[in-house]
Scaffold this active site. Structure first.
Site, PDB file in Angstrom:
ATOM      1  N   ASP A  80      54.574  22.887  19.686  1.00 17.77           N
ATOM      2  CA  ASP A  80      55.944  23.220  19.298  1.00 17.77           C
ATOM      3  C   ASP A  80      56.792  21.949  19.333  1.00 17.77           C
ATOM      4  OD1 ASP A  80      58.158  24.669  18.516  1.00 17.77           O
ATOM      5  OD2 ASP A  80      58.376  25.779  20.393  1.00 17.77           O
ATOM      6  N   LYS A  81      57.983  22.082  18.803  1.00 12.39           N
ATOM      7  CA  LYS A  81      58.975  21.009  18.772  1.00 12.39           C
ATOM      8  C   LYS A  81      60.306  21.547  19.259  1.00 12.39           C
ATOM      9  CE  LYS A  81      62.598  19.609  15.941  1.00 12.39           C
ATOM     10  NZ  LYS A  81      63.693  20.480  15.422  1.00 12.39           N
ATOM     11  N   HIS A  82      61.069  20.706  19.943  1.00 12.21           N
ATOM     12  CA  HIS A  82      62.408  21.096  20.377  1.00 12.21           C
ATOM     13  C   HIS A  82      63.382  19.987  20.024  1.00 12.21           C
ATOM     14  CE1 HIS A  82      65.639  22.838  22.783  1.00 12.21           C
ATOM     15  NE2 HIS A  82      65.874  21.621  23.225  1.00 12.21           N
ATOM     16  N   SER A  83      64.549  20.365  19.508  1.00  7.90           N
ATOM     17  CA  SER A  83      65.614  19.412  19.222  1.00  7.90           C
ATOM     18  C   SER A  83      66.773  19.654  20.167  1.00  7.90           C
ATOM     19  CB  SER A  83      66.097  19.561  17.771  1.00  7.90           C
ATOM     20  OG  SER A  83      67.262  18.787  17.548  1.00  7.90           O
ATOM     21  N   THR A 120      68.660  27.420  14.452  1.00  8.41           N
ATOM     22  CA  THR A 120      67.562  27.712  13.534  1.00  8.41           C
ATOM     23  C   THR A 120      67.519  29.196  13.172  1.00  8.41           C
ATOM     24  OG1 THR A 120      66.236  25.856  14.335  1.00  8.41           O
ATOM     25  CG2 THR A 120      65.047  27.655  13.288  1.00  8.41           C
ATOM     26  N   ARG A 168      76.162  27.608  35.355  1.00  8.75           N
ATOM     27  CA  ARG A 168      76.492  26.211  35.065  1.00  8.75           C
ATOM     28  C   ARG A 168      77.679  26.119  34.123  1.00  8.75           C
ATOM     29  NH1 ARG A 168      71.439  24.452  32.260  1.00  8.75           N
ATOM     30  NH2 ARG A 168      72.595  22.515  31.895  1.00  8.75           N
ATOM     31  N   SER A 183      66.053  23.748  32.255  1.00  4.59           N
ATOM     32  CA  SER A 183      66.456  24.798  31.325  1.00  4.59           C
ATOM     33  C   SER A 183      65.656  24.727  30.032  1.00  4.59           C
ATOM     34  CB  SER A 183      67.954  24.682  31.024  1.00  4.59           C
ATOM     35  OG  SER A 183      68.362  25.664  30.086  1.00  4.59           O
ATOM     36  N   LYS A 187      61.744  27.371  29.225  1.00 11.01           N
ATOM     37  CA  LYS A 187      61.564  28.276  28.087  1.00 11.01           C
ATOM     38  C   LYS A 187      60.409  27.825  27.202  1.00 11.01           C
ATOM     39  CE  LYS A 187      65.965  27.960  26.799  1.00 11.01           C
ATOM     40  NZ  LYS A 187      66.738  27.373  27.914  1.00 11.01           N
ATOM     41  N   LYS A 188      60.297  26.518  26.967  1.00 12.76           N
ATOM     42  CA  LYS A 188      59.217  26.025  26.121  1.00 12.76           C
ATOM     43  C   LYS A 188      57.851  26.228  26.790  1.00 12.76           C
ATOM     44  CE  LYS A 188      61.242  24.755  22.397  1.00 12.76           C
ATOM     45  NZ  LYS A 188      60.922  25.437  21.123  1.00 12.76           N
TER      46      LYS A 188
END
Length: 435
Positions: A80-83, A120, A168, A183, A187-188
């Site tokens: 996967d990818k996260h931005s 997204t 937070r 955080s 999740k990832k």
């Protein structure tokens, strides 16, 4: 049950906390046995004292394990990818099908937009019928059969993070690198990944405005993710201007579909290849990032990535054959208003955050989570930095539902645009951070 008061006392004194105590604390966040006051004290304590590397890993894993953790039995790597978020950032929608076309499995759990950056899932919602809320069984079947799925998080994904994130937000502790890292990664990692690539944005259109801020976050994420057992790298990428020429949900889907079906060299194509190449190398699907980037580019050029996108779209309720006739399905705004240059000069700078907020003001994003979205509105045909313009030349187009909204947005775009001397060109890829 760990004594939360003792945990907070140890944190205040700067002492190690340990995985057992943090595990119990995360479960307490999830089940409500930890009070809001205690959660707030923990968040502030982390801001003031910081966590050791070991405790940062333990907190991330504890928050991951506070809810469902997906397990896969697939014949190829799960990636996967996260931005970290930026304007005109639609990379996920191009990269996920390209990765699937290269033989990876991509269970992408994405978010919605809040603030100046688009989400997204909101972009996919512009496609009629596309369903992002899948059951766990539907999610796993879609990934297994089509190679990818892009979905919203299940209610029981890292529930400790949901609780702590809300705390937070009201205790001025959002900026803590330890808490940001836990955080994002909790999740990832709950998605059962074998490899992850991070796109850490840097510039006026990103949350991290300076290279030092972006580097610190990238190093924290890469260090903790690898220690937690997921092969992870990060690319720090430039975000002083929109990544594509459009901002807005349907408009960005159009940019992606053009990139998939009529590929030409572009900033979007370059960053997609760089991120995908690193990820394929980390997942042992390429011998190097360079070979991986070539595979991503070929997957797009051959049409295989477009076919993968079309399979995903049909599997998640969208139109069949969407890749062949995508323009007919996307909503269009009633009003299109040109924004013209007030003087001659070069496009010297953009206030990216202001541009993103302009789209929000048109109805294309949310100020609060309950806001509804107009998927057709936004900005298009934005000229890249360094473009020479003459007075009266269009520099962007506003897509709006009303004339008055279009006029206000045009003023906002001009205020967010600096005309002057030609700026120094910045590379798209600023830095690569690996384990």
């Amino acid at each position: 049950m760990t004594n939360t008061r003792a945990l907070l006392a140890a944190l205040r004194r700067g002492q190690p906390i340990g995985s057992a105590a943090l595990g119990s604390f995360a479960q307490g966040l999830a089940d409500g046995s930890v009070s809001d006051a205690q959660a707030g004290a923990f968040a502030m304590g982390v801001v003031l004292s910081k966590l050791s590397h070991e405790d940062s890993v333990a907190l991330t894993l504890a928050m991951r394990d506070s809810g469902d953790v997906t397990e896969w039995d697939l014949p190829a790597p799960v990636v996967d990818k996260h931005s970290t978020g930026g304007i005109g950032d639609c990379v996920s929608l191009l990269l996920a099908p390209a990765l699937a076309a290269c033989g990876a499995f991509v269970p992408m759990i994405s978010g919605r937009g809040l603030g100046h950056t688009g989400g997204t899932l909101d972009k996919l919602d512009a496609i009629p019928g596309f369903k992002t809320a899948l059951s766990m069984g539907e999610f796993q079947r879609a990934v297994r059969e089509n190679g990818l799925a892009i979905v919203s998080a299940s209610p029981n994904l890292a529930p400790a993070d949901k609780r702590l994130y809300a705390i937070r937000d009201v205790t001025s502790t959002v900026e803590s690198l330890d808490l940001i890292t836990a955080s994002i990664l909790s999740k990832k990692l709950a998605a059962g990944l074998e490899a992850l690539v991070l796109d850490v944005k840097c510039g006026s259109g990103a949350f991290m405005k300076t290279p030092d801020e972006a580097r610190a976050l990238a190093q924290s994420l890469v260090s903790i993710a690898n220690a937690a057992g997921c092969k992870t790298s990060a690319l720090i990428t430039e975000m002083s201007q929109p990544l594509v020429a459009s901002l807005g949900n349907a408009l960005e889907i159009s940019e992606v579909m053009r990139a998939l079906t009529s590929p030409v060299p572009s900033r979007l194509a370059d960053i997609t290849a760089a991120l995908g190449g690193q990820l394929l190398a980390d997942a042992a699907l390429a011998t190097s990032p360079e070979e991986g980037a070539a595979k991503i580019t070929q997957a797009i050029a051959s049409g295989r990535a477009a076919e993968a996108f079309a399979r995903m779209c049909a599997a998640q309720g969208g139109p069949r054959g969407f890749a062949d006739n995508w323009a007919r399905y996307l909503p269009e705004a009633n009003i299109i208003h040109e924004v013209t240059a007030p003087a001659a000069g070069y496009i010297a700078a953009y206030d990216g955050e202001a541009l993103g907020l302009t789209v929000v003001s048109l109805g294309g994003g949310r100020q609060v989570e309950s806001d509804s979205i107009d998927y057709a509105v936004g900005l298009s045909d934005m000229l890249p930095l360094g473009t020479r313009v003459e007075k009266g030349q269009p520099i962007a187009r506003v897509h709006a539902s009303r004339e008055d909204a279009a006029r206000r947005a045009a003023v906002d775009v001009l205020q967010a645009t600096t005309l002057g001397a030609a700026p120094t060109a910045q590379p798209l890829l600023l830095e690569r951070v690996t384990a």
